[in-house]
Scaffold this active site. Sequence first.
Site, mmCIF file in Angstrom:
data_model
loop_
_atom_site.group_PDB
_atom_site.id
_atom_site.type_symbol
_atom_site.label_atom_id
_atom_site.label_comp_id
_atom_site.label_asym_id
_atom_site.label_seq_id
_atom_site.Cartn_x
_atom_site.Cartn_y
_atom_site.Cartn_z
ATOM 1 C CG HIS A 37 27.597 -76.061 6.887
ATOM 2 N ND1 HIS A 37 28.913 -76.117 6.527
ATOM 3 C CD2 HIS A 37 26.938 -75.517 5.832
ATOM 4 C CE1 HIS A 37 29.042 -75.635 5.308
ATOM 5 N NE2 HIS A 37 27.873 -75.258 4.872
ATOM 6 C CB CYS A 49 13.348 -62.444 -0.714
ATOM 7 S SG CYS A 49 14.569 -61.116 -0.748
HETATM 8 C C1 PEP Z 1 18.049 -60.288 3.467
HETATM 9 O O1 PEP Z 1 18.952 -59.541 3.814
HETATM 10 O O2 PEP Z 1 16.933 -60.349 4.032
HETATM 11 C C2 PEP Z 1 18.250 -61.199 2.324
HETATM 12 C C3 PEP Z 1 17.253 -61.920 1.851
HETATM 13 O O3 PEP Z 1 19.514 -61.293 1.817
HETATM 14 P P1 PEP Z 1 20.691 -62.136 2.518
HETATM 15 O O4 PEP Z 1 20.106 -62.874 3.679
HETATM 16 O O5 PEP Z 1 21.234 -63.025 1.469
HETATM 17 O O6 PEP Z 1 21.619 -61.040 2.914
#
Ligand code: PEP
Length: 560
Positions: free
Chosen positions: A189, A487
Site C-alpha cells: 500500500h 497497459c
Molecule cells: C500486466 O500484467 O502488465 C497488467 C497490466 O495486468 P496486471 O498488472 O493487472 O496483472
Amino acid sequence: MAVASQSVLKGTGIGQGVAVGPVARMSPPPAVPAEQSSTLTPEEETARVQEAIQTVAADLTARGQAAGGQAQEVLEAQVMMAQDPTVSEAVAAQVSAGTTGEYAVHAAFGEVAETLQALGGYLGERAADLHDVAIRVIAALRGEPAPGVPDPGHPFVLVAQDLAPADTALLDLDKVLALVTIEGGPTSHTAILARGKGITAVVGAKEAAGLNDGDEVIVDAASSEVVTNPSQEQKDRAAERIAQREAAQAAPITDGALADGTEVPLLANLGNPEHAAEAVELGAEGVGLFRTEFLFLSSDSAPSVAEQRQSYQQLLEAFPGKKVVVRALDAGADKPLPFLNDAEEENPALGLRGLRALLTNEEVLRDQLTALAEADRATEADLWVMAPMVSTVEETETFAKFAHQHGLKTAGVMVEVPSSALLAEQILATADFASIGTNDLTQYTMAADRLLGSVAGLQDPWHPAVLKLVREVGVAGTRTGKPVGVCGEAAADPLLAVVLVGLGVNSLSMAPAALADVRAELLHHTKEQAQAIAEAALTASTAAEALEAARAAAASHSTE
Ligand code: PEP
Ligand code: MG
C-alpha cells in the site's frame, strides 16, 4: 583530498521522480509487549482493548477523511480490518487465557496477519496493514502516541522500515522530498499510495537500514536507486532533472503525440470509477485498462449484475465519446479470489488464472459481460472489452464469441504470455485489438515471479527478450491493421514508452500520475527516431545494456 565513500542502494523505484536531501528516519516501532498475566479480569481487558480499537478506528477514519480519494479507501479498509470479528475472536481467546490486552493484541493480530501472509499476493501484502493497526492499538492501550513521521524542521528524505498507509496518506509533500522504505514491494500500500500521490519513492531498499539522520542522498525512482554521499556533479544533474520534471508537470496538457505529430493516445489505468475524474484532469484521453478486480476483491461471491453495471456505468459516464477498455476479471496468482480460485495449486501463476478461471466459471464471465453491455447501452463512451492472461488462439476465439454474443462490439485480448506474443498475428485475425501487459509478459518471459523480491532483478521490461516479444505484437498489429496498446507498468517509463512506440505500439496506458512525464518525452522524438531507439535497445544483451543503448540513441537524436 579525502572523498567520502559513496554507495548505491538498490530497491524498486515508484514513478520517475528524483530528489536530493538529508535523511530523517521514522522512529522505530514500540517494544513488543511481553507475555504477562493480567491483574485485570478478562472482561476488563476486553473492554480496554475494544476502547483502544475504537480510538484507533476513529483516528484512521479522521486521517482518511483528511486525505480523501484512494487513501481514504485504504484507511477505511484498515478500520474494517481492526473491527473484523476474526480479529476480535482471536483477541478474546488470548485475553481469556489471562494475558494483558497489549499482549493479546500483539498475538492475535499477529496470528491473523500470518494467515493473510500465507495466502500471498494482494492479501499477503495486507498483513503489513494489519501489523500497523496492531502497533497503533498497543500504543493506545499504553496511552502513548502512535509512532509517526518525524519533523526535523526542514525538508527531508523519509526513511522507514515500511510506511503505514495512515502515514503515507497524510505525508506533507512540502516537507517530504522522497520516501525510501527498507521493506515492502511494488504492490504494497505504501507503493500504491506513493504512486497515487506522485511521491518520489524507492521501496524495498534493504541496505537503507544503514542510513542515518542527516545523511545526504539522491533518491532516483527512475533507476530504482538511492545514492549516498553524492558528488556535486551528481547533485547538479539531479537538480537539472528535477527542473525538467517540474516543467513537464506544468506544461499544457495536449493529446499524446511524437515530435512529428504521430498520434499516441495516452490513456489511464484505473481500478475504481471514483478515480476517473482525476485521470481526466491529468489529460487521460480515455482508459486503456480498467481492472475490475476491485469490485470482487472484498466479497466471497461475485457481485450482482446490477451492482457491476452501476460501477461500469459510473466509469463510462466520465469518458463520453472516448475509448474505455475494460478487462474481464483477472483472478488468480497475485489476485486470488476464494470463490473462483479454490483449487490448491503449486504454481498459481501457471494455473487457472485470468481467462482460464473465467472459462471454468462461465456464469461469472457472462454476468460481467451482461453488466458491461447494459452499461454500454446507457452511456456514450466507446467501450472495448478484453480478456486477461490469454495464451492460445482458441481462447481468443472463445472470448471474442462470448463478448459479441453479449452485444459488445470490440473484443480484444491482453498479451501477457509469450505464446500469444509469438502468435500475435493469428490472435489478431480474431481479436479486434491487443493490449500488452508488460508486468505479466516480463514475469512469464523471464520465468520470474513478479511478487518475489529474490528474483525482482529479472522483472525488468527493458530486457531485450521482452522487447522482442513486444515487437512481434507490434509487427502483427501493423500487418493486420489492428490496434496494439501497452497497459503494463512499462508504458509509464518515459524512455521505454518511446521504445514501445518504436516497436509498433499505437497507444499507451498508465497510472494517471505518469501521464505528464510520458507526454513530455514523446514530444522529443519522431517516429523514425523512436524506431531507431527501439532498434538500439533490441540488439542489447541485457536489460541494463538495452536502457543504456536507448539512452545513447535518444541523446544522439534529441530534437531539443
Ligand atoms: C500486466 O500484467 O502488465 C497488467 C497490466 O495486468 P496486471 O498488472 O493487472 O496483472
Ligand atoms: Mg497482468
